[in-house]
Structure formats: C-alpha cells, structure tokens
Design an enzyme around this catalytic site. Structure first.
Site, PDB file in Angstrom:
ATOM      1  N   GLY A   1      -8.961   2.843  -7.852  1.00 54.78           N
ATOM      2  CA  GLY A   1      -8.423   3.932  -8.445  1.00 54.78           C
ATOM      3  C   GLY A   1      -8.559   3.942 -10.011  1.00 54.78           C
ATOM      4  O   GLY A   1      -8.570   3.236 -10.769  1.00 54.78           O
TER       5      GLY A   1
ATOM      6  N   LEU B   1       0.827  -1.245  -0.209  1.00 50.74           N
ATOM      7  CA  LEU B   1       0.195  -0.090  -0.007  1.00 50.74           C
ATOM      8  C   LEU B   1       1.045   1.226   0.113  1.00 50.74           C
ATOM      9  O   LEU B   1       1.885   1.238   0.635  1.00 50.74           O
ATOM     10  CB  LEU B   1      -1.019   0.217   1.290  1.00 50.74           C
ATOM     11  CG  LEU B   1      -1.844  -1.153   1.459  1.00 50.74           C
ATOM     12  CD1 LEU B   1      -2.841  -0.974   2.672  1.00 50.74           C
ATOM     13  CD2 LEU B   1      -2.749  -1.478   0.235  1.00 50.74           C
ATOM     14  N   HIS B   2       0.296   2.254  -0.899  1.00 50.64           N
ATOM     15  CA  HIS B   2       1.122   3.516  -0.813  1.00 50.64           C
ATOM     16  C   HIS B   2      -0.121   4.615  -0.674  1.00 50.64           C
ATOM     17  O   HIS B   2      -1.397   4.394  -0.474  1.00 50.64           O
ATOM     18  CB  HIS B   2       1.691   3.484  -2.020  1.00 50.64           C
ATOM     19  CG  HIS B   2       0.980   3.526  -3.344  1.00 50.64           C
ATOM     20  ND1 HIS B   2      -0.111   4.028  -3.826  1.00 50.64           N
ATOM     21  CD2 HIS B   2       1.357   2.044  -4.290  1.00 50.64           C
ATOM     22  CE1 HIS B   2      -0.395   3.410  -5.034  1.00 50.64           C
ATOM     23  NE2 HIS B   2       0.291   2.439  -5.023  1.00 50.64           N
ATOM     24  N   ASP B   3       0.457   5.928  -0.947  1.00 52.07           N
ATOM     25  CA  ASP B   3      -0.494   6.900  -0.898  1.00 52.07           C
ATOM     26  C   ASP B   3      -1.680   6.992  -1.682  1.00 52.07           C
ATOM     27  O   ASP B   3      -2.792   7.580  -1.414  1.00 52.07           O
ATOM     28  CB  ASP B   3       0.220   8.244  -1.048  1.00 52.07           C
ATOM     29  CG  ASP B   3       1.046   8.704   0.016  1.00 52.07           C
ATOM     30  OD1 ASP B   3       0.852   7.954   1.299  1.00 52.07           O
ATOM     31  OD2 ASP B   3       1.617   9.665   0.322  1.00 52.07           O
TER      32      ASP B   3
ATOM     33  N   HIS C   1      -3.462   4.415  -2.382  1.00 51.38           N
ATOM     34  CA  HIS C   1      -4.204   3.464  -1.486  1.00 51.38           C
ATOM     35  C   HIS C   1      -5.016   4.115  -0.501  1.00 51.38           C
ATOM     36  O   HIS C   1      -6.250   4.230  -0.127  1.00 51.38           O
ATOM     37  CB  HIS C   1      -3.637   1.921  -1.015  1.00 51.38           C
ATOM     38  CG  HIS C   1      -3.104   1.147  -2.192  1.00 51.38           C
ATOM     39  ND1 HIS C   1      -1.761   0.859  -2.492  1.00 51.38           N
ATOM     40  CD2 HIS C   1      -3.843   0.409  -2.868  1.00 51.38           C
ATOM     41  CE1 HIS C   1      -1.769   0.215  -3.585  1.00 51.38           C
ATOM     42  NE2 HIS C   1      -2.798  -0.204  -3.689  1.00 51.38           N
TER      43      HIS C   1
ATOM     44  N   GLN D   1      -4.162 -13.062 -12.347  1.00 53.90           N
ATOM     45  CA  GLN D   1      -3.918 -11.779 -13.194  1.00 53.90           C
ATOM     46  C   GLN D   1      -2.505 -11.652 -13.649  1.00 53.90           C
ATOM     47  O   GLN D   1      -2.349 -10.670 -13.976  1.00 53.90           O
ATOM     48  CB  GLN D   1      -4.674 -10.720 -12.492  1.00 53.90           C
ATOM     49  CG  GLN D   1      -4.083 -10.219 -11.411  1.00 53.90           C
ATOM     50  CD  GLN D   1      -4.765  -8.891 -10.503  1.00 53.90           C
ATOM     51  OE1 GLN D   1      -5.856  -9.336 -10.039  1.00 53.90           O
ATOM     52  NE2 GLN D   1      -4.502  -7.807 -10.722  1.00 53.90           N
TER      53      GLN D   1
HETATM   54  O1  PAF Z   1      -5.951  -2.940  -8.554  1.00 52.63           O
HETATM   55  C1  PAF Z   1      -5.429  -3.971  -7.902  1.00 52.63           C
HETATM   56  O2  PAF Z   1      -4.700  -4.026  -7.220  1.00 52.63           O
HETATM   57  C2  PAF Z   1      -5.854  -5.373  -8.282  1.00 52.63           C
HETATM   58  O3  PAF Z   1      -5.988  -5.721  -9.567  1.00 52.63           O
HETATM   59  C3  PAF Z   1      -7.371  -5.932  -7.723  1.00 52.63           C
HETATM   60  C4  PAF Z   1      -8.523  -4.875  -8.030  1.00 52.63           C
HETATM   61  C5  PAF Z   1      -7.210  -5.891  -6.229  1.00 52.63           C
HETATM   62  C6  PAF Z   1      -7.806  -7.120  -8.113  1.00 52.63           C
HETATM   63  O4  PAF Z   1      -6.776  -8.261  -7.782  1.00 52.63           O
END
Ligand code: PAF
Length: 286
Positions: free
Chosen positions: A149, A34-36, A38, A62
């Site tokens: 985002g 996590l960063h700013d 998030h 993914q």
């Molecule tokens: O944007 C992300 O960090 C990822 O694609 C997500 C939405 C958490 C799905 O794994």
C-alpha cells in the site's frame, strides 16, 4: 465467493502449495487485522495474477521495545474470511519460530540512509525489521508480483529499492491508500482510537489536503500543511502531536521546486502513532 482459500502455517506446507501453482503468483504481505485497505491490495493482486498468496505475520523484528507488539490486533478468523471473499488461494500464517527458527536473525537487511529518516528516525531499526521479513517472505512465497500500500509510502519506496539493489526477481506494485469518507486513511491501528482521538486523527489528512492545494497554487506546501495541522480545525485540537511533516520528491529525496512530489506526515494521537501521505504536484512559485 471463493471458498477454497487454504491456510498453512509451515514453510513445508507453503512450499508444497506454491509448487502446485501454475501461472503467475502475486503476494500480499500483511500483519493481519485486515481492513478495506488490504481488500484493495487483494483485489489488485487478484486482477493481475493467476494465484494470490497472502501472508499474515505480526513481525516482532519491526516493533521497538516500547511499541504495540503485544496489543497489535490478531484476528486470523476474520482475516481468513476476508481472504476467502477476495479470492485468495493461500494464506501463510507462520508463528515466530517458523519464521525465525534460529531466534532473532543475526543478519538483517540494511535499508541504508533512507531507512534512518522519517519513520526510521522515530523508530530505530524499524526498516531493518521490515525489509528483513519482506525479503524472507519473498524467498518463501516466490511471487512474480508483490503488492504494497502507498499508505506506508516509505516502506513501499524501500521495498522497491531493496528489490532493485539486491536483484530480487519480483515486480513491486504500489496500491493507492483507501480512506474513510471523511479522509482518514485506513490503518489497523485506527481501532485503538477513542472517539475524540478518531476526530483528532483527521488533522493528518486535512493537513495533506491543505498542502496539496497550496502546492498546486505555487504556494509553500509544507508551510500550508503545517498551518492546517497546528490550527487543529479538523477537530480534536491539542490531541494530535506532530512528529514530522515533510515535502519530498516521489523517491523521498529533496523537495522539488516544481513537478511531482510527496507530502508525508506522522503524528501521535494519544498513544497511537499514525502516518499518512499524498502525491502533490508542485506548481512554480507565484
Ligand atoms: O505493512 C505491513 O503490514 C508490514 O510492514 C509488512 C510489509 C507485512 C512486513 O511485516
């Protein structure tokens, strides 16, 4: 400081904690690190809902075979501290077996033709993986609102579309991209960049700025953005390799002749793939 952020790893624990939540619930889905950017999502979620659930899961579905799944940063302790500071009620951090108990899911969400373009063209199967995990996380967290985002604009667009097309009862909220003072969009992948690459990465946001300015003046936004990218004037010339740079309408359809649009860019900087985008207002051609 909110010190009562609970951490759970299983669906059962999540279900129990979710069941005890009265009022409205917002979800912020993340892959951790996590960063700013998030922090802005968490803040927006906190402002809109009575409870905030954050999910932390690096979704193997993914990542392509040659992508950075193994080296993707995993920083749960630091993530928890950020969540606590942001007033998150609950963090759900499942492992792979908890998310995919029967192994790789046989049935996946098909993102349709938009999932094959732009990011989907360079990363086959990427949006099948994203939408599948997003739908699963929506099912288990059951939020009223979910925050994504704008940095991942195609992801946001496809999540909105999935929710509409599949009647998922949740409001999707987009949150503007957070940037470093020099324009670089925050991303968990920025930490891969060596100093010269960090400089070269400015080529993306500089290209977007050139495109936005050109569009506002009735000039060709795509051409201006491409010229800026190719000139490498932002720094690190030669280190950034363009994947795509395209003007679309706000729903990622064909470029508008005038009115609101979106300019999207993806490039390789060394071995790191970066994406960025910006809203544009296309003025009539001069
Ligand atoms: O944007 C992300 O960090 C990822 O694609 C997500 C939405 C958490 C799905 O794994």
């Amino acid at each position: 400081m909110h010190l009562e952020t609970a951490l759970v790893h299983t669906r059962d624990e999540l279900g129990a904690a979710r069941g005890a939540m009265g009022g409205s619930v917002a979800a912020v889905m993340t892959m951790g690190a996590l960063h700013d950017g998030h922090r802005a999502l968490l803040r927006a979620a906190r402002e809109r809902a009575d409870h905030v659930i954050t999910t932390v899961f690096v979704n193997p579905l993914q990542f392509g075979p040659n992508e950075d799944f193994d080296r993707y940063p995993r920083t749960l302790d630091a993530d928890l501290a950020i969540c606590a500071e942001a007033g998150v009620d609950l963090v759900f951090a499942p492992d792979r077996a908890e998310m995919y108990p029967s192994g790789e899911p046989m049935v996946r969400v098909n993102p349709g033709p938009l999932g094959e373009r732009l990011e989907g063209a360079s990363r086959p199967g990427f949006f099948h993986g994203v939408l599948t995990v997003v739908l699963k996380l929506l099912q288990v967290t059951r939020p009223d609102l979910a925050f994504f985002g704008e940095k991942d604009y195609q992801q946001l667009t496809l999540v909105r579309r999935m929710v509409r097309d599949l009647d998922v009862p949740v409001e999707i909220v987009g949150v503007p991209t957070v940037r470093e003072p020099d324009g670089l969009a925050l991303s968990s992948r920025n930490r891969y960049l060596a100093p010269a690459e960090r400089q070269a990465a400015l080529t993306l946001s500089a290209a977007l700025r050139a495109g936005v300015e050109a569009a506002a003046q009735g000039r060709d936004a795509e051409a201006a953005a491409r010229a800026s990218f190719d000139s490498g004037t932002a720094g690190g010339a030669g280190l950034a390799k363009l994947d795509y740079l395209v003007l679309t309408d706000p729903d990622l359809g064909p470029a508008p002749a005038r009115g609101p649009g979106r300019l999207l860019v993806a490039a390789w900087v060394g071995s790191t793939r970066l994406i960025d985008n910006a809203a544009v207002e296309v003025a009539p051609a001069t």
